[in-house]
Every structure is written in C-alpha cells, then in structure tokens.
Design an enzyme around this catalytic site. Structure first.
Site, PDB file in Angstrom:
ATOM      1  N   ASN B  29      37.488 -18.455 -16.368  1.00  0.00           N
ATOM      2  CA  ASN B  29      36.887 -18.358 -15.037  1.00  0.00           C
ATOM      3  C   ASN B  29      37.970 -17.965 -14.042  1.00  0.00           C
ATOM      4  O   ASN B  29      39.060 -18.547 -14.037  1.00  0.00           O
ATOM      5  CB  ASN B  29      36.260 -19.690 -14.618  1.00  0.00           C
ATOM      6  CG  ASN B  29      35.558 -19.596 -13.271  1.00  0.00           C
ATOM      7  OD1 ASN B  29      36.193 -19.416 -12.236  1.00  0.00           O
ATOM      8  ND2 ASN B  29      34.242 -19.714 -13.289  1.00  0.00           N
ATOM      9  N   ALA B  52      31.281 -16.609 -14.576  1.00  0.00           N
ATOM     10  CA  ALA B  52      31.067 -16.822 -13.135  1.00  0.00           C
ATOM     11  C   ALA B  52      30.208 -18.065 -12.996  1.00  0.00           C
ATOM     12  O   ALA B  52      29.158 -18.166 -13.631  1.00  0.00           O
ATOM     13  CB  ALA B  52      30.382 -15.612 -12.505  1.00  0.00           C
ATOM     14  N   GLU B  53      30.641 -19.006 -12.162  1.00  0.00           N
ATOM     15  CA  GLU B  53      30.014 -20.321 -12.157  1.00  0.00           C
ATOM     16  C   GLU B  53      28.597 -20.304 -11.597  1.00  0.00           C
ATOM     17  O   GLU B  53      27.887 -21.302 -11.678  1.00  0.00           O
ATOM     18  CB  GLU B  53      30.895 -21.350 -11.439  1.00  0.00           C
ATOM     19  CG  GLU B  53      31.213 -21.060  -9.995  1.00  0.00           C
ATOM     20  CD  GLU B  53      32.492 -20.255  -9.822  1.00  0.00           C
ATOM     21  OE1 GLU B  53      32.854 -19.473 -10.723  1.00  0.00           O
ATOM     22  OE2 GLU B  53      33.115 -20.391  -8.745  1.00  0.00           O
ATOM     23  N   ASN B  54      28.164 -19.178 -11.042  1.00  0.00           N
ATOM     24  CA  ASN B  54      26.771 -19.088 -10.597  1.00  0.00           C
ATOM     25  C   ASN B  54      25.826 -18.675 -11.731  1.00  0.00           C
ATOM     26  O   ASN B  54      24.668 -18.338 -11.467  1.00  0.00           O
ATOM     27  CB  ASN B  54      26.647 -18.109  -9.427  1.00  0.00           C
ATOM     28  CG  ASN B  54      27.155 -16.731  -9.758  1.00  0.00           C
ATOM     29  OD1 ASN B  54      28.240 -16.591 -10.326  1.00  0.00           O
ATOM     30  ND2 ASN B  54      26.398 -15.706  -9.429  1.00  0.00           N
TER      31      ASN B  54
END
Lengths: 218, 220
Positions: B29, B52-54
């Site tokens: 990340n 991507a943390e979304n």
C-alpha cells in the site's frame, strides 16, 4: 409480492426523523448524491452524519452541512478548506474523528451484532486519550464501539425488486457495510434488473439489508 | 559544511530508490505524496501488487485521459486502472487487508520519524482544529512492515525530521522499519538509526550534521 422500488424521491425519504443518525456511503464514486438532495429537501435537522470524510467546499456533503441541520459529523478526516472545517471552527458542528479502518469496522460491527472490539489502531495516539485501552497479546489496543445508523443512504449500480444490489468497481466502498448497519437502508440505483437477472454469486449486497430502492438513471 | 559536493534526490528519486527494494510478490500500500510515485518505478515484469484502501487490490498504470473510468479511483480519489488479476472489495474488507497483516509493506509520508520507530504524519500540533487522520493509523499498525518516504529536513529552516523523539502527535508507536529520504536510507533498529545507504558525495559526518537523532554506520 415483495417490491422495494419507490417511484419518487419524496417517497424514498418518507418518515425521516429529526435527530437521526445518517450513514452516507461513498468515497468519491459510490456517493448517492440524489438521495442527499432528498435529505436536504426533507428539512430534517439535528442529524448525526457518518461518512468517510467531511467533504469539500462544494459537492453533496458540503451542501448538506451548509444547511446547518447536521449537529455532528463522524468521519476519518476533514479538509482544512471545507464547509465542515469552517462550521467546526465556528462552533456550529461537532466532530468525531475516527481512523478510516476503525470507522469501517465500527460500521461493519454494527451490522454484524458485535457489541465492541479492541484494535491496536490509534491506541498510542491523541485519539485514545481518556479512553479504555488494554494490552492484548503484547499489543496496546483501544476499545471501539459499533456505529449504528437510523438511515443509510446507499449507491448501487444494479438493483432488483428484492433490493439485491451490485456496486460498480471502487464505487462499492462503504455501501455494503453501511447497508448492513442501518434500521432503514435507502438505495439509489443506476440500473433496474428483473428478479433473477443478477447471478446469485455476484450480488454484493443482498436484499435482506435493503428497505427502499429508487431508480436514478446515471 | 559544503553543499556542493552532493545532490539530494528529488521526490521521484526517492520513489525510485524505494521501488528498487520491493521484491516480486509483495502486496504493497502506498500513501499519498512521495509514496504514490513508487509504483511507476517498479521494473516491468516484476509482479508487485498494489492495494488502495478504498477497496482495490491490483492497481494498474494510470489511465489515458480519454480512458478514465469514473467508478474507479485510488485512496487519493485519483482515477486509476485495475490490472489483470486485480479485485475489488468493500471498505471493511479492504481495511482488513491492511489491519489483518496481509500487506507485506506500507509506504507512508511523514512529518517526523523517531529512533524507536514512532511516526508522526497527521497533525503538526495537538491543537489543530481539524484533523486529517484518514487511514494512516490503520495502515501503520497493520502492515507487516512500514517504510517512510520523506525529505530529510524541513523546507523552511532545515530542521531534521529524523528525531530522537517525535515532536508532533503520533500516528503510531514503534512501527517504522526503514526511512528513505532525499539524502539517505536509514534502518530503525533496537540501537537506533543505522545508515544503509547515502547519496553519492555525502559523507557520514555531513549526514549526521543534518540529523537530530544519532546515526550509526552499518556494521561491517
């Protein structure tokens, strides 16, 4: 016959109450902007808003906050140049900052019936001040409680009359978990499909979590 | 001291230096700022999977302006593409990837890093009226290893960002494993910062002069 479709925005937003906690999904894409307009038009006030971020100078969250009918926002960050930041500085908006992963997990926990959980996230930070921590397996952890919504406003790509949903690409984000965590989940969908048309293995949010669906063609 | 003998890396230079050290097969990340550039410098053919943390794992190259998919963005809400083999998931699952220890590496920007591995990257003062935490606290404690990419000294008065103790509010305690700056690569060890690499022309003494925390030479 179960049919969760409503035909107007007014119908979708019916019976909203003052003081409600509103879960608003979206991370850029996946924001149900039409439903936010409905929330503004409904005139309800004293709201607690739960969203990833506090919005910008314009856009759906900024417009909602500018009505000053939101008492408190729970989110992972607020941009310094935003309606939210100005209202907060003026003492007109309460703010609870939650790390983004903890925010997602608190919402998921609400939907899953989890009463509380411990996480190392934020345990050794300012956000932990005055709160309950505990060392678990050698790591300092912070106690977190679920975030329940009275209402969730959800975006979908496709929906059928049972409220089964798909979400497009990264527009999925908070939508499935916020749908789980509210007493009443209201959806705007780009496309309507017949019951049975969505492959069962490809339904992202099953209709059990959904109460009302409004078709808002993209 | 003479500043003419060496040329600090620019932001892309730092990103490229980091990319060199990421082996094939890692799940990674990248935070906003200098780290975002790292993926551009992974050699073609080396399979590194970016998260991507979304809700995206397997980020592809940036889209051409006429190929933008409005439904697909990264954590900075910038349009991206998905590479073959990539997947989408909801926000809680995406943060489970980060918090559950499934990332080999997270690279974050920072204001300061301390010799015990503390990182400060979200506020310059405890009294800042509005807070910008985002996902950094989750990523910092959850990833298998945390590297930091930042300029060695502040732009204004040249203060060292490499500290004995962080002066800004912490993002997480004792989690940074390595720091890549425009001057050097430093490992965080139980004995403090160890210099792994320096830019050409820079001496250990000149680096120490620009660094508040004590530095050690690499053993051997």
């Amino acid at each position: 016959m179960i049919n969760k479709f409503v035909s107007t925005l007014n119908e979708a937003m019916e019976d909203l109450e003052n003081g409600a906690t509103v879960l608003l999904a979206g991370f850029g894409p996946g924001t149900p902007e039409h439903l936010v307009q409905g929330l503004i038009a409904s005139g309800v006030r004293d709201l607690t808003l739960v969203a990833n971020a506090g919005g910008r100078d314009d856009g759906p969250i900024a417009e909602l906050l500018a009505t000053e009918r939101v008492r408190k926002i729970i989110c992972s960050f607020v941009r310094p140049a935003s309606v939210a930041a100005r209202l907060f500085t003026a003492g007109k908006l309460e703010l609870e900052i939650v790390p983004q992963g903890t925010l997602a997990e608190r919402i998921r926990a609400a939907g899953a019936g989890i009463q509380a959980f411990y996480t190392p996230t934020a345990a050794d930070t300012l956000l932990a001040e005055g709160r309950e921590t505990r060392v678990i397996n050698g790591r300092n952890c912070l106690l977190e409680y679920p975030i329940h919504g009275d209402v969730a406003l959800i975006d979908a790509w496709q929906a059928d009359r049972w409220g089964n949903l798909t979400h497009k690409d990264s527009a999925r984000n908070f939508n499935p978990i916020m749908a789980m965590a509210a007493k009443r989940t209201i959806v705007q969908t780009s496309h309507v499909v017949e019951l049975g048309e969505l492959p069962p293995a490809h339904i992202h949010t099953p209709g059990v979590f959904v109460q009302r669906v409004l078709h808002v063609p993209a | 001291m003479s500043d003419t003998a060496f040329k600090p890396l620019d932001r892309n230079g730092i990103a490229a230096r980091i990319a060199r050290d990421i082996p094939e097969g890692w799940f990674v990340n990248l935070g906003i700022g200098i780290p975002t550039g790292v993926s551009d410098f992974v050699p073609e053919g080396r399979e590194v999977i970016f998260h991507a943390e979304n809700g995206v794992i397997g980020i592809g190259p940036a889209p051409a302006p006429d190929q933008v998919n409005p439904h697909l963005v990264n954590a900075g809400v910038t349009p991206i593409t998905l590479r073959t083999g990539g997947a989408y998931m909801h926000h809680a699952d995406s943060f489970a990837i980060a918090r559950g220890g499934h990332l080999d590496l997270c690279v974050l920007g920072a204001f300061e890093v301390a010799e015990n591995g503390d990182i400060a990257n979200w506020a310059r003062s405890p009294n800042e009226p509005v807070k910008q935490v985002g996902g950094a606290m989750d990523l910092a404690v959850g990833a298998q290893r945390l590297w930091v990419a930042m300029e060695h000294n502040t732009k204004g008065n040249g203060e060292s960002r490499i500290r004995r103790v962080c002066s800004y509010p912490l993002t997480a305690k004792g989690v940074v494993r390595r720091v890549y700056t425009d001057l050097a690569v430093l490992d965080v060890t139980p004995d403090g910062f160890v210099v792994l690499d320096m830019i050409p022309g820079l001496t250990f003494e000149a680096l120490q002069a620009r660094t508040e925390a004590p530095l050690r030479r690499m053993p051997g």
